[in-house]
Scaffold this active site. Sequence first.
Site, PDB file in Angstrom:
ATOM      1  N   LYS A  19       0.827  -1.218   0.000  1.00  0.00           N
ATOM      2  CA  LYS A  19       0.000   0.000   0.000  1.00  0.00           C
ATOM      3  C   LYS A  19       0.858   1.264   0.000  1.00  0.00           C
ATOM      4  CE  LYS A  19      -1.992  -1.045   3.639  1.00  0.00           C
ATOM      5  NZ  LYS A  19      -2.071  -0.872   4.951  1.00  0.00           N
ATOM      6  N   ARG A  94      -9.905   1.722   8.704  1.00  0.00           N
ATOM      7  CA  ARG A  94      -9.441   0.413   9.169  1.00  0.00           C
ATOM      8  C   ARG A  94     -10.574  -0.371   9.814  1.00  0.00           C
ATOM      9  NH1 ARG A  94      -3.880   1.306   8.795  1.00  0.00           N
ATOM     10  NH2 ARG A  94      -2.693   0.164  10.322  1.00  0.00           N
ATOM     11  N   ARG A 128      11.003  -6.051   6.377  1.00  0.00           N
ATOM     12  CA  ARG A 128      10.861  -4.613   6.121  1.00  0.00           C
ATOM     13  C   ARG A 128      11.709  -3.750   7.058  1.00  0.00           C
ATOM     14  NH1 ARG A 128       4.955  -2.112   5.573  1.00  0.00           N
ATOM     15  NH2 ARG A 128       4.715  -2.497   7.800  1.00  0.00           N
ATOM     16  N   ARG A 160      10.804  -1.196  12.312  1.00  0.00           N
ATOM     17  CA  ARG A 160       9.742  -0.606  13.129  1.00  0.00           C
ATOM     18  C   ARG A 160       9.371  -1.545  14.263  1.00  0.00           C
ATOM     19  NH1 ARG A 160       5.256   1.210   8.831  1.00  0.00           N
ATOM     20  NH2 ARG A 160       3.945   0.269  10.407  1.00  0.00           N
ATOM     21  N   ARG A 171      -1.263  -7.495  14.189  1.00  0.00           N
ATOM     22  CA  ARG A 171      -1.783  -6.572  13.179  1.00  0.00           C
ATOM     23  C   ARG A 171      -2.486  -7.324  12.055  1.00  0.00           C
ATOM     24  NH1 ARG A 171       3.251  -3.906  11.438  1.00  0.00           N
ATOM     25  NH2 ARG A 171       2.153  -2.215  10.414  1.00  0.00           N
TER      26      ARG A 171
END
Length: 212
Positions: A19, A94, A128, A160, A171
């Site tokens: 995204k 969301r 990531r 992160r 998540r």
Amino acid sequence: MMIEGQHRLILIGPQGSGKGTQAELLSVYLQVPTISTGQLCRSEIAHGTELGKQIENFVKNGELVPDEIITAMLKKRISDYDAQDGFIIDGFPRTVAQAEEAQSWLHPTKVIVLEINDRVAVQRMTSRRACTQCRFKTTAEYVAKHGDECPRCFGKIIQRQDDLPEAIQKRLDMYHLVTQPVIEFYKKTDEMERFNGALSIPLVFMEIAHVL
Ligand code: AMP
């Protein structure tokens, strides 16, 4: 509040579906800003604001920030001058409650859904790495090879906290439970387009650009 503009896009997809990457490419292509609600949250936290303190624990633990806070932040951001000709939103709505509430002010011209399975999502999120200063994103392999200095802004590239294994699973579970119903919500309108997010970045981009 009614936002006018040619392209008011919403991107929906699980973490790791690309995204953020597609939002940045589309932003250059369409000349409208990308607005990432996750980035808005991280920026408040990084600046140590009152709001940042309120939302810090939610974000670090991979939990959703309360609807009223996110909605207020987003409304403020899309009222900025640079968003008056349109925007690309990454990370909102969301929840169905957010989508329902936004019916009176968001008016998306297109809802873009990026689909990938959990295995690919976990794989991408585990690897990531992101710059703490700008939006540059890369992989663990890149950092192992080239070091942790951001090639774009010379900031520091890190993993992160919400990309650590426990938060990743949380998540993704949250995505299936509360965000997937948002797709059903928008399915009733003809503004939605679905794409295979497992394809390469340029392929996904070309497919999206084709329907705009
Ligand atoms: P993201 O960068 O989109 O993965 O978002 C990072 C974090 O920001 C999420 O795990 C939430 O804590 C918070 N967040 C971002 N967008 C929303 C939203 N629409 N509703 C609630 N929390 C959000």
